[in-house]
Design a protein around this motif. Structure first.
Motif, PDB file in Angstrom:
ATOM      1  N   ASN A 106      13.490  15.573  47.114  1.00 26.71           N
ATOM      2  CA  ASN A 106      12.057  15.762  47.312  1.00 26.71           C
ATOM      3  C   ASN A 106      11.573  16.747  46.264  1.00 26.71           C
ATOM      4  OD1 ASN A 106      11.656  14.373  49.935  1.00 26.71           O
ATOM      5  ND2 ASN A 106      13.096  15.914  50.636  1.00 26.71           N
ATOM      6  N   ASP A 107      10.513  16.401  45.560  1.00 24.28           N
ATOM      7  CA  ASP A 107       9.911  17.349  44.622  1.00 24.28           C
ATOM      8  C   ASP A 107       8.443  17.006  44.470  1.00 24.28           C
ATOM      9  OD1 ASP A 107       9.659  19.511  42.925  1.00 24.28           O
ATOM     10  OD2 ASP A 107      11.237  18.856  41.557  1.00 24.28           O
ATOM     11  N   PHE A 108       7.696  17.937  43.919  1.00 25.15           N
ATOM     12  CA  PHE A 108       6.261  17.772  43.784  1.00 25.15           C
ATOM     13  C   PHE A 108       5.778  18.549  42.570  1.00 25.15           C
ATOM     14  CE2 PHE A 108       7.439  20.997  46.802  1.00 25.15           C
ATOM     15  CZ  PHE A 108       6.824  22.139  46.307  1.00 25.15           C
ATOM     16  N   LYS A 109       4.591  18.190  42.103  1.00 25.18           N
ATOM     17  CA  LYS A 109       4.026  18.932  40.979  1.00 25.18           C
ATOM     18  C   LYS A 109       3.638  20.323  41.456  1.00 25.18           C
ATOM     19  CE  LYS A 109      -0.775  17.536  41.288  1.00 25.18           C
ATOM     20  NZ  LYS A 109      -1.917  17.100  40.556  1.00 25.18           N
ATOM     21  N   THR A 110       3.604  21.267  40.526  1.00 27.09           N
ATOM     22  CA  THR A 110       3.267  22.640  40.873  1.00 27.09           C
ATOM     23  C   THR A 110       1.860  22.690  41.456  1.00 27.09           C
ATOM     24  OG1 THR A 110       4.633  23.403  39.049  1.00 27.09           O
ATOM     25  CG2 THR A 110       3.080  24.978  39.962  1.00 27.09           C
ATOM     26  N   PRO A 111       1.718  23.343  42.612  1.00 33.95           N
ATOM     27  CA  PRO A 111       0.390  23.387  43.237  1.00 33.95           C
ATOM     28  C   PRO A 111      -0.611  24.176  42.389  1.00 33.95           C
ATOM     29  CG  PRO A 111       2.076  24.395  44.642  1.00 33.95           C
ATOM     30  CD  PRO A 111       2.728  24.000  43.378  1.00 33.95           C
ATOM     31  N   THR A 112      -1.875  23.892  42.613  1.00 32.66           N
ATOM     32  CA  THR A 112      -2.918  24.592  41.879  1.00 32.66           C
ATOM     33  C   THR A 112      -3.063  26.023  42.397  1.00 32.66           C
ATOM     34  OG1 THR A 112      -4.608  23.847  43.411  1.00 32.66           O
ATOM     35  CG2 THR A 112      -4.212  22.475  41.486  1.00 32.66           C
ATOM     36  N   VAL A 113      -3.453  26.896  41.494  1.00 29.55           N
ATOM     37  CA  VAL A 113      -3.712  28.284  41.856  1.00 29.55           C
ATOM     38  C   VAL A 113      -5.156  28.590  41.478  1.00 29.55           C
ATOM     39  CG1 VAL A 113      -3.031  30.674  41.430  1.00 29.55           C
ATOM     40  CG2 VAL A 113      -1.308  28.868  41.410  1.00 29.55           C
ATOM     41  N   LYS A 114      -5.967  28.895  42.475  1.00 24.87           N
ATOM     42  CA  LYS A 114      -7.382  29.216  42.240  1.00 24.87           C
ATOM     43  C   LYS A 114      -8.083  28.121  41.427  1.00 24.87           C
ATOM     44  CE  LYS A 114      -6.576  34.164  42.319  1.00 24.87           C
ATOM     45  NZ  LYS A 114      -6.691  35.411  41.576  1.00 24.87           N
ATOM     46  N   GLY A 115      -7.774  26.871  41.730  1.00 24.48           N
ATOM     47  CA  GLY A 115      -8.430  25.760  41.049  1.00 24.48           C
ATOM     48  C   GLY A 115      -7.863  25.436  39.674  1.00 24.48           C
ATOM     49  N   ASP A 116      -6.856  26.188  39.228  1.00 23.40           N
ATOM     50  CA  ASP A 116      -6.248  25.945  37.920  1.00 23.40           C
ATOM     51  C   ASP A 116      -5.019  25.069  38.109  1.00 23.40           C
ATOM     52  OD1 ASP A 116      -5.642  26.118  35.216  1.00 23.40           O
ATOM     53  OD2 ASP A 116      -4.435  27.920  35.492  1.00 23.40           O
ATOM     54  N   GLU A 117      -5.079  23.838  37.608  1.00 26.42           N
ATOM     55  CA  GLU A 117      -3.972  22.902  37.779  1.00 26.42           C
ATOM     56  C   GLU A 117      -2.948  23.099  36.674  1.00 26.42           C
ATOM     57  OE1 GLU A 117      -4.543  18.513  37.356  1.00 26.42           O
ATOM     58  OE2 GLU A 117      -4.117  18.595  39.493  1.00 26.42           O
ATOM     59  N   LYS A 118      -1.693  23.427  37.055  1.00 27.38           N
ATOM     60  CA  LYS A 118      -0.644  23.663  36.062  1.00 27.38           C
ATOM     61  C   LYS A 118       0.016  22.366  35.597  1.00 27.38           C
ATOM     62  CE  LYS A 118       0.468  28.322  37.356  1.00 27.38           C
ATOM     63  NZ  LYS A 118       1.489  29.306  37.253  1.00 27.38           N
ATOM     64  N   GLU A 119       0.160  21.403  36.508  1.00 30.70           N
ATOM     65  CA  GLU A 119       0.769  20.118  36.173  1.00 30.70           C
ATOM     66  C   GLU A 119      -0.123  19.009  36.697  1.00 30.70           C
ATOM     67  OE1 GLU A 119       5.436  21.404  36.267  1.00 30.70           O
ATOM     68  OE2 GLU A 119       4.513  20.730  38.120  1.00 30.70           O
ATOM     69  N   THR A 120      -0.159  17.909  35.958  1.00 38.10           N
ATOM     70  CA  THR A 120      -1.046  16.826  36.371  1.00 38.10           C
ATOM     71  C   THR A 120      -0.319  15.681  37.072  1.00 38.10           C
ATOM     72  OG1 THR A 120      -0.864  15.825  34.181  1.00 38.10           O
ATOM     73  CG2 THR A 120      -2.724  17.315  34.555  1.00 38.10           C
ATOM     74  N   SER A 121       0.988  15.511  36.828  1.00 37.63           N
ATOM     75  CA  SER A 121       1.711  14.408  37.452  1.00 37.63           C
ATOM     76  C   SER A 121       3.215  14.669  37.392  1.00 37.63           C
ATOM     77  CB  SER A 121       1.390  13.092  36.740  1.00 37.63           C
ATOM     78  OG  SER A 121       1.948  11.994  37.432  1.00 37.63           O
ATOM     79  N   ILE A 122       3.947  13.991  38.271  1.00 36.69           N
ATOM     80  CA  ILE A 122       5.414  14.051  38.297  1.00 36.69           C
ATOM     81  C   ILE A 122       5.911  12.622  38.460  1.00 36.69           C
ATOM     82  CG2 ILE A 122       5.466  14.496  40.789  1.00 36.69           C
ATOM     83  CD1 ILE A 122       7.971  16.241  40.298  1.00 36.69           C
ATOM     84  N   TRP A 123       7.000  12.270  37.777  1.00 35.40           N
ATOM     85  CA  TRP A 123       7.527  10.907  37.880  1.00 35.40           C
ATOM     86  C   TRP A 123       8.986  10.868  37.444  1.00 35.40           C
ATOM     87  CZ3 TRP A 123       4.805  12.801  33.904  1.00 35.40           C
ATOM     88  CH2 TRP A 123       5.254  12.544  32.622  1.00 35.40           C
ATOM     89  N   PHE A 124       9.676   9.785  37.874  1.00 34.09           N
ATOM     90  CA  PHE A 124      11.074   9.572  37.500  1.00 34.09           C
ATOM     91  C   PHE A 124      11.147   9.038  36.080  1.00 34.09           C
ATOM     92  CE2 PHE A 124      11.440   9.368  42.128  1.00 34.09           C
ATOM     93  CZ  PHE A 124      12.485  10.258  42.307  1.00 34.09           C
ATOM     94  N   TRP A 125      12.111   9.539  35.323  1.00 27.56           N
ATOM     95  CA  TRP A 125      12.353   9.066  33.963  1.00 27.56           C
ATOM     96  C   TRP A 125      13.534   8.094  34.030  1.00 27.56           C
ATOM     97  CZ3 TRP A 125      12.146  14.243  30.743  1.00 27.56           C
ATOM     98  CH2 TRP A 125      10.884  14.818  30.908  1.00 27.56           C
ATOM     99  N   THR A 126      13.262   6.864  34.414  1.00 23.91           N
ATOM    100  CA  THR A 126      14.321   5.897  34.680  1.00 23.91           C
ATOM    101  C   THR A 126      15.103   5.517  33.426  1.00 23.91           C
ATOM    102  OG1 THR A 126      12.708   4.106  34.523  1.00 23.91           O
ATOM    103  CG2 THR A 126      13.195   4.950  36.716  1.00 23.91           C
ATOM    104  N   LYS A 127      14.531   5.751  32.277  1.00 24.40           N
ATOM    105  CA  LYS A 127      15.250   5.482  31.026  1.00 24.40           C
ATOM    106  C   LYS A 127      16.522   6.322  30.943  1.00 24.40           C
ATOM    107  CE  LYS A 127      14.586   5.707  26.023  1.00 24.40           C
ATOM    108  NZ  LYS A 127      13.629   5.972  24.947  1.00 24.40           N
ATOM    109  N   TYR A 128      16.506   7.486  31.592  1.00 22.84           N
ATOM    110  CA  TYR A 128      17.640   8.403  31.524  1.00 22.84           C
ATOM    111  C   TYR A 128      18.462   8.452  32.812  1.00 22.84           C
ATOM    112  CZ  TYR A 128      14.856   9.821  27.547  1.00 22.84           C
ATOM    113  OH  TYR A 128      14.131   9.819  26.393  1.00 22.84           O
ATOM    114  N   CYS A 129      18.046   7.747  33.843  1.00 21.72           N
ATOM    115  CA  CYS A 129      18.815   7.720  35.093  1.00 21.72           C
ATOM    116  C   CYS A 129      20.028   6.814  34.905  1.00 21.72           C
ATOM    117  CB  CYS A 129      17.961   7.207  36.242  1.00 21.72           C
ATOM    118  SG  CYS A 129      16.608   8.300  36.691  1.00 21.72           S
ATOM    119  N   GLU A 130      21.185   7.281  35.376  1.00 22.88           N
ATOM    120  CA  GLU A 130      22.421   6.513  35.240  1.00 22.88           C
ATOM    121  C   GLU A 130      23.261   6.636  36.500  1.00 22.88           C
ATOM    122  OE1 GLU A 130      24.742   7.584  31.856  1.00 22.88           O
ATOM    123  OE2 GLU A 130      23.104   7.326  30.447  1.00 22.88           O
ATOM    124  N   PHE A 131      24.118   5.647  36.700  1.00 23.78           N
ATOM    125  CA  PHE A 131      25.053   5.644  37.815  1.00 23.78           C
ATOM    126  C   PHE A 131      26.411   5.277  37.242  1.00 23.78           C
ATOM    127  CE2 PHE A 131      20.851   4.945  39.361  1.00 23.78           C
ATOM    128  CZ  PHE A 131      20.789   5.723  40.500  1.00 23.78           C
TER     129      PHE A 131
END
Length: 164
Positions: A106-131
């Motif tokens: 479980n993970d999430f983008k960094t929450p906003t502080v006083k209306g200042d958004e530090k990160e806009t999105s989070i996603w998996f980089w499947t190009k680099y995921c391996e098993f």
């Protein structure tokens, strides 16, 4: 002496054939197989609330596993890119009679502080995921990679690499 060499050669060959038959394997699950395994009832039971972005299956000497990478798909911005606030990954061991959850991310983008958004999105980089079996013990070590997109769009995001 000739019999000893022949016996030694045959035993090495038999060992290599046995080792190759237990080689771990992995693949991306096609949408039909993903929908077949991750049914609405299964998702509800295991609290999988986000859309499945990609699913994988892998087999090693301990069994067969299915992994689902899910992203929240909260909004679509003006360039038609999906913005995710939260991601989750699930790993299930598949047995004939029972499916057991082995781990969850479980993970999430960094929450906003006083209306200042530090990160806009989070996603998996499947190009680099391996098993793959990294240490040769016959067990797959999943490598899950994901990251965030920072506010300036260049160098203020995060990248995470998790190896199980």
């Amino acid at each position: 002496m000739k019999k000893i060499y022949t016996l030694l050669l045959l035993s090495i060959f038999a060992y290599q054939v046995n080792a190759q038959s237990e080689t771990p394997s992995s693949k991306i699950l096609p949408k039909t197989e993903t929908d077949e395994f991750f049914t609405p009832a299964f998702k509800k039971k295991n609290l999988i609330k986000f859309p499945i972005f990609r699913a994988y299956t892998y087999t090693d000497k301990s069994g067969t596993y299915n992994v689902a990478l899910t992203e929240s798909a909260d909004t679509v911005n003006n360039v038609k890119d999906t913005v995710n606030c939260t991601i989750k990954a699930f790993n299930f061991k598949v047995d004939k009679t029972l499916t057991l959850k082995k781990w969850e991310i479980n993970d999430f983008k960094t929450p906003t502080v006083k209306g200042d958004e530090k990160e806009t999105s989070i996603w998996f980089w499947t190009k680099y995921c391996e098993f793959n079996d990294l240490d040769g013990d016959g067990l797959v070590e999943p490598i899950i990679v994901y990251g965030t997109f920072g506010a300036n769009g260049y160098d203020d995001g995060r990248a995470k690499i998790l190896i199980y």
